[in-house]
Design a protein around this motif. Sequence first.
Motif, PDB file in Angstrom:
ATOM      1  N   UNK A 102       0.833  -1.214   0.000  1.00  0.00           N
ATOM      2  CA  UNK A 102       0.000   0.000   0.000  1.00  0.00           C
ATOM      3  C   UNK A 102       0.862   1.256   0.000  1.00  0.00           C
ATOM      4  N   UNK A 103       0.303   2.384  -0.461  1.00  0.00           N
ATOM      5  CA  UNK A 103       1.072   3.627  -0.456  1.00  0.00           C
ATOM      6  C   UNK A 103       1.280   4.134   0.964  1.00  0.00           C
ATOM      7  N   UNK A 104       2.332   4.924   1.139  1.00  0.00           N
ATOM      8  CA  UNK A 104       2.541   5.606   2.401  1.00  0.00           C
ATOM      9  C   UNK A 104       1.489   6.710   2.560  1.00  0.00           C
ATOM     10  N   UNK A 105       1.318   7.172   3.785  1.00  0.00           N
ATOM     11  CA  UNK A 105       0.271   8.161   4.049  1.00  0.00           C
ATOM     12  C   UNK A 105       0.799   9.575   4.173  1.00  0.00           C
ATOM     13  N   UNK A 106       2.101   9.743   4.396  1.00  0.00           N
ATOM     14  CA  UNK A 106       2.634  11.065   4.686  1.00  0.00           C
ATOM     15  C   UNK A 106       3.116  11.813   3.459  1.00  0.00           C
ATOM     16  N   UNK A 107       3.275  13.118   3.624  1.00  0.00           N
ATOM     17  CA  UNK A 107       3.832  13.962   2.568  1.00  0.00           C
ATOM     18  C   UNK A 107       5.355  13.898   2.627  1.00  0.00           C
ATOM     19  N   UNK A 108       5.983  13.733   1.477  1.00  0.00           N
ATOM     20  CA  UNK A 108       7.435  13.765   1.413  1.00  0.00           C
ATOM     21  C   UNK A 108       8.121  12.492   1.863  1.00  0.00           C
ATOM     22  N   UNK A 109       7.359  11.441   2.129  1.00  0.00           N
ATOM     23  CA  UNK A 109       7.946  10.180   2.574  1.00  0.00           C
ATOM     24  C   UNK A 109       8.803   9.565   1.465  1.00  0.00           C
ATOM     25  N   UNK A 115      11.330   3.254  -4.245  1.00  0.00           N
ATOM     26  CA  UNK A 115       9.974   3.379  -4.768  1.00  0.00           C
ATOM     27  C   UNK A 115       9.404   4.757  -4.460  1.00  0.00           C
ATOM     28  N   UNK A 116       8.528   5.223  -5.309  1.00  0.00           N
ATOM     29  CA  UNK A 116       7.700   6.370  -4.949  1.00  0.00           C
ATOM     30  C   UNK A 116       6.793   5.944  -3.809  1.00  0.00           C
ATOM     31  N   UNK A 117       6.852   6.673  -2.724  1.00  0.00           N
ATOM     32  CA  UNK A 117       6.113   6.254  -1.532  1.00  0.00           C
ATOM     33  C   UNK A 117       4.612   6.494  -1.652  1.00  0.00           C
ATOM     34  N   UNK A 118       4.208   7.367  -2.575  1.00  0.00           N
ATOM     35  CA  UNK A 118       2.779   7.688  -2.685  1.00  0.00           C
ATOM     36  C   UNK A 118       2.027   6.722  -3.590  1.00  0.00           C
ATOM     37  N   UNK A 119       2.710   5.701  -4.109  1.00  0.00           N
ATOM     38  CA  UNK A 119       2.086   4.778  -5.056  1.00  0.00           C
ATOM     39  C   UNK A 119       1.926   3.395  -4.449  1.00  0.00           C
ATOM     40  N   UNK A 120       0.771   2.779  -4.703  1.00  0.00           N
ATOM     41  CA  UNK A 120       0.622   1.349  -4.409  1.00  0.00           C
ATOM     42  C   UNK A 120       1.455   0.578  -5.430  1.00  0.00           C
ATOM     43  N   UNK A 131      12.034  -0.083   4.349  1.00  0.00           N
ATOM     44  CA  UNK A 131      12.349   1.047   5.217  1.00  0.00           C
ATOM     45  C   UNK A 131      11.759   2.299   4.588  1.00  0.00           C
ATOM     46  N   UNK A 132      10.955   3.020   5.344  1.00  0.00           N
ATOM     47  CA  UNK A 132      10.393   4.254   4.809  1.00  0.00           C
ATOM     48  C   UNK A 132      10.307   5.293   5.919  1.00  0.00           C
ATOM     49  N   UNK A 133      10.280   6.554   5.521  1.00  0.00           N
ATOM     50  CA  UNK A 133      10.087   7.626   6.482  1.00  0.00           C
ATOM     51  C   UNK A 133      10.198   8.975   5.813  1.00  0.00           C
ATOM     52  N   UNK A 134       9.633   9.971   6.461  1.00  0.00           N
ATOM     53  CA  UNK A 134       9.836  11.350   6.010  1.00  0.00           C
ATOM     54  C   UNK A 134      11.247  11.763   6.403  1.00  0.00           C
ATOM     55  N   UNK A 135      12.013  12.339   5.498  1.00  0.00           N
ATOM     56  CA  UNK A 135      13.383  12.720   5.842  1.00  0.00           C
ATOM     57  C   UNK A 135      13.434  13.714   7.006  1.00  0.00           C
ATOM     58  N   UNK A 136      14.461  13.568   7.841  1.00  0.00           N
ATOM     59  CA  UNK A 136      14.725  14.566   8.874  1.00  0.00           C
ATOM     60  C   UNK A 136      15.230  15.847   8.222  1.00  0.00           C
ATOM     61  N   UNK A 137      15.985  15.716   7.142  1.00  0.00           N
ATOM     62  CA  UNK A 137      16.419  16.852   6.315  1.00  0.00           C
ATOM     63  C   UNK A 137      17.248  17.855   7.116  1.00  0.00           C
ATOM     64  N   UNK A 138      18.195  17.318   7.887  1.00  0.00           N
ATOM     65  CA  UNK A 138      19.155  18.142   8.610  1.00  0.00           C
ATOM     66  C   UNK A 138      20.565  17.719   8.197  1.00  0.00           C
ATOM     67  N   UNK A 139      21.551  18.600   8.373  1.00  0.00           N
ATOM     68  CA  UNK A 139      22.928  18.202   8.052  1.00  0.00           C
ATOM     69  C   UNK A 139      23.354  16.993   8.888  1.00  0.00           C
ATOM     70  N   UNK A 140      24.163  16.131   8.285  1.00  0.00           N
ATOM     71  CA  UNK A 140      24.685  14.945   8.975  1.00  0.00           C
ATOM     72  C   UNK A 140      26.203  15.042   8.998  1.00  0.00           C
ATOM     73  N   UNK A 141      26.751  15.010  10.214  1.00  0.00           N
ATOM     74  CA  UNK A 141      28.195  14.918  10.402  1.00  0.00           C
ATOM     75  C   UNK A 141      28.457  13.611  11.133  1.00  0.00           C
ATOM     76  N   UNK A 142      29.220  12.729  10.517  1.00  0.00           N
ATOM     77  CA  UNK A 142      29.448  11.404  11.096  1.00  0.00           C
ATOM     78  C   UNK A 142      30.933  11.135  11.218  1.00  0.00           C
TER      79      UNK A 142
END
Length: 361
Positions: free
Chosen positions: A239-246, A273-278, A294-305
């Motif tokens: 099934x498609x994801x429910x969130x925006x930008x996932x 995959x496009x998350x908005x598509x079944x 694995x799916x999720x809306x990005x945190x969209x912050x800089x990453x220093x590792x």
Amino acid sequence: MSDSNDNSQSSNSPSPIVQVQPLGFPWQTLDPFLFCVYHDDAYPKANGRMGPEASLAGRQIGQDFSRKDGWSMYHGETVPGFPSHPHRGFETVTIVRKGLIDHSDSLGATARFGGGDVQWLTAGKGIVHSEMFPLLDASAPNPLELFQIWLNLPAKNKMAEPHFTMFWSEAIPRFASDDAQGGRTEVAVIAGRFGADDAQAQAAIDPLAPPPDSWAAQAGADLAIWTLRMTPGARWTLPPATGEGTRRMLYFFKGATAQVAGRRVDGPAAIELRADAAVELCNGPEGDGEFLLLQGRPIAEPVAQYGPFVMNTQAEIAQTMADYRRTQFGGWPWTDPAPVHGAEAARFARHPDGREEVPGA
């Protein structure tokens, strides 16, 4: 039908497949995930010291990722695994499908888990832990199969208090879907609500609660971790994801071939995959097919590792290293850097406050 994992798309309609890539080590991930590794070790009989009954000659002991004879010692010297090491700024989600892990940490917590259990550890402001793979059967092989997933924390939660959570296999929600041709798809819902789907007669499934400071616990994160097993020829619609930008990644890690949205994919492969598509999945005829989503809306912050430390800036990494040198994140309360928890196979968890947990109790 494509004969290979190319990136071609139909000119008539946009494909729900963004890209397909072969699986490497570790696996490619998308924000908010940092890292995903799959261990599938064919350990031999145990030697009475919870290690392999086999010569270790030719291995770089303490740094063995050789997969010689189908298994590795990793950083273990007697027992395979990962002796004490630090983390800060993210979470580890460890899914053990076969075998056992013995966990110990600087909070004073210990656990033995396996056979479908999941440990979800928020490192937050800092923790030291060990993850050892005790081999208990002296008369038969000791296979080990697990995923470890690193899930980032947003800046506001990177210095949260560490949190130790066990999801016992018996409590993880699961469901099965049978198609019209008798194929079966089984899904384990480790994180992320699985919504009602009238077309497949599946009621909504709520996952176990993630740790409180996890990105998975944030409103709108739309985070999901699911494992799928499909019998030969089974057909099922993701099934498609429910969130925006996932964003969504599907790892086809066991099986020869599958069709994903009508396109042939040869395993093993990482499929964005496009998350908005079944997306219709159809396993090939050769044997069971297995997938990790694995799916999720990005945190969209800089990453220093820097190795086991994940922050937002290099200055924070430098501070983390200074903090670890000064405090050892609470110190190591165990006499051994690689503790194991005895020859009995019983699973358990002992929390930092002394509370004990036994699956099914």
